[in-house]
Design an enzyme around this catalytic site. Structure first.
Site, PDB file in Angstrom:
ATOM      1  N   GLY A  13       0.811  -1.220   0.000  1.00  0.00           N
ATOM      2  CA  GLY A  13       0.000   0.000   0.000  1.00  0.00           C
ATOM      3  C   GLY A  13       0.839   1.262   0.000  1.00  0.00           C
ATOM      4  O   GLY A  13       2.070   1.222   0.091  1.00  0.00           O
ATOM      5  N   GLU A  36       1.483  -8.800   3.221  1.00  0.00           N
ATOM      6  CA  GLU A  36       0.243  -8.344   2.609  1.00  0.00           C
ATOM      7  C   GLU A  36      -0.833  -9.392   2.887  1.00  0.00           C
ATOM      8  O   GLU A  36      -0.535 -10.513   3.299  1.00  0.00           O
ATOM      9  CB  GLU A  36       0.393  -8.128   1.102  1.00  0.00           C
ATOM     10  CG  GLU A  36       0.709  -6.694   0.684  1.00  0.00           C
ATOM     11  CD  GLU A  36      -0.453  -5.738   0.955  1.00  0.00           C
ATOM     12  OE1 GLU A  36      -1.562  -6.209   1.274  1.00  0.00           O
ATOM     13  OE2 GLU A  36      -0.242  -4.511   0.841  1.00  0.00           O
ATOM     14  N   SER A 124      -0.702   4.723  17.985  1.00  0.00           N
ATOM     15  CA  SER A 124      -1.123   6.112  17.810  1.00  0.00           C
ATOM     16  C   SER A 124      -1.875   6.257  16.493  1.00  0.00           C
ATOM     17  O   SER A 124      -1.514   5.628  15.495  1.00  0.00           O
ATOM     18  CB  SER A 124       0.085   7.051  17.809  1.00  0.00           C
ATOM     19  OG  SER A 124      -0.320   8.396  17.594  1.00  0.00           O
ATOM     20  N   HIS A 157      -9.226  14.015   4.370  1.00  0.00           N
ATOM     21  CA  HIS A 157      -8.290  13.026   3.852  1.00  0.00           C
ATOM     22  C   HIS A 157      -8.654  12.647   2.417  1.00  0.00           C
ATOM     23  O   HIS A 157      -9.719  13.007   1.918  1.00  0.00           O
ATOM     24  CB  HIS A 157      -8.295  11.758   4.716  1.00  0.00           C
ATOM     25  CG  HIS A 157      -7.563  11.910   6.008  1.00  0.00           C
ATOM     26  ND1 HIS A 157      -8.155  12.450   7.125  1.00  0.00           N
ATOM     27  CD2 HIS A 157      -6.285  11.605   6.364  1.00  0.00           C
ATOM     28  CE1 HIS A 157      -7.273  12.473   8.115  1.00  0.00           C
ATOM     29  NE2 HIS A 157      -6.132  11.955   7.685  1.00  0.00           N
ATOM     30  N   LYS A 161      -9.618   6.792   1.993  1.00  0.00           N
ATOM     31  CA  LYS A 161      -9.636   6.488   3.427  1.00  0.00           C
ATOM     32  C   LYS A 161     -10.976   5.883   3.806  1.00  0.00           C
ATOM     33  O   LYS A 161     -12.036   6.389   3.411  1.00  0.00           O
ATOM     34  CB  LYS A 161      -9.359   7.759   4.248  1.00  0.00           C
ATOM     35  CG  LYS A 161      -9.173   7.476   5.735  1.00  0.00           C
ATOM     36  CD  LYS A 161      -8.587   8.665   6.453  1.00  0.00           C
ATOM     37  CE  LYS A 161      -8.415   8.392   7.940  1.00  0.00           C
ATOM     38  NZ  LYS A 161      -7.495   7.272   8.201  1.00  0.00           N
ATOM     39  N   THR A 168      -6.439  10.649  13.773  1.00  0.00           N
ATOM     40  CA  THR A 168      -5.889  11.912  14.254  1.00  0.00           C
ATOM     41  C   THR A 168      -6.974  12.800  14.842  1.00  0.00           C
ATOM     42  O   THR A 168      -6.781  13.441  15.887  1.00  0.00           O
ATOM     43  CB  THR A 168      -5.176  12.657  13.110  1.00  0.00           C
ATOM     44  OG1 THR A 168      -4.181  11.791  12.558  1.00  0.00           O
ATOM     45  CG2 THR A 168      -4.525  13.932  13.607  1.00  0.00           C
TER      46      THR A 168
END
Length: 271
Positions: A13, A36, A124, A157, A161, A168
């Site tokens: 990706g 993958e 995160s 984005h 997505k 975030t």
């Protein structure tokens, strides 16, 4: 100390290829494996050639166990289900697991936290220095400003997505909630449609935009009486996330088992 041997998930990706390029350019780390999902058209391809850094002799595979068995860490920007499985494998192997995967459910997070009892996990929704500094500023602003200031998180984005709000945006929402000493889960407004009535005081709103090839744009609005404060961040290149992930991996190599965040890595943890 020898180079840290890293396995990259989602190697075919956009993010995976960016991480492989970053590993190739970063001292102290080396690519050990590339993964993958079953059925990926990239299976069997050389990970370095696909990433544009030349042949590395590491073919992309679907079985995580062989590379993980002798690796020092995993850099994981994949899917929630795959990430939970990888967390278990990494914990069993006692290696570092850096998670940048977003869209995890409460059950996924619980499984990752359980794996962190034996493994070293850094998780995160955003690995960049700028975003994590932004989160600190959002928390400070939320703490300093009264509930007369309404908080709205705006994010945009690229069209591909699949989860919303972004990881975030949720980091910023959690930071705002921490500043206000409230729980985000009971105070977040993610959808507005139709006749919604007045905005409830004290809530934290989210707005999501998708389109084009935008890497990531985030802003926290504090809209008060006669003035508005806007704290924002714009990502121009995915390399900032890859470099942050490598920084996290190298930092985590010397840590005890546990669940850490980029705030820990960057020394920005709450007191």
């Amino acid at each position: 100390m020898t180079d840290m041997k890293l396995v990259v998930t989602g190697a075919g990706g956009r993010m995976g290829r960016t991480i492989i390029r970053a590993i190739h350019e970063t001292a102290g780390v080396t690519l050990w494996g590339a993964l993958e999902h079953e059925g990926s058209p990239h299976l069997g391809q050389d990970a370095g050639e696909l990433a544009g850094v030349g042949r590395l002799g590491i073919d992309i595979g679907a079985d995580p166990l062989p590379p993980i068995a002798h690796a020092d860490g995993i850099i994981d920007f994949s899917t929630p289900g795959a990430t939970v499985a990888h967390a278990g494998y990494a914990a069993q192997a006692r290696i570092v697991h850096v998670i940048g995967t977003t869209g995890c459910s409460a059950e996924d997070d619980a499984a990752i936290a359980a794996a962190a009892r034996h493994g070293i996990i850094v998780k995160s929704g955003n690995m960049s220095l700028g975003v994590n500094l932004l989160a600190v500023l959002v928390e400070q602003a939320a703490r300093a400003l009264s509930s007369e200031f309404d908080i709205e998180i705006l994010e945009m984005h690229h069209r591909h997505k699949v989860d919303a709000p972004s990881g975030t945006a949720l980091i910023l929402g959690e930071a705002a909630a921490a500043g206000r000493k409230i729980e985000l889960s009971g105070n977040a407004v993610r959808v507005r449609d139709g006749h919604t009535g007045p905005r409830p005081e004290g809530t934290i709103g989210f707005a999501t935009l998708r389109g084009g090839s935008v890497v990531g744009e985030h802003a926290a609005y504090f809209a008060g009486p006669a003035e508005t404060l806007v704290l924002s961040h714009k990502a121009d290149d995915r390399a900032i996330f890859a470099n942050g992930a490598l920084k996290a991996a190298l930092w985590a190599r010397d840590q005890k088992p546990g669940l850490y965040s980029m705030r820990d890595v960057l020394g920005l943890s709450r007191d």
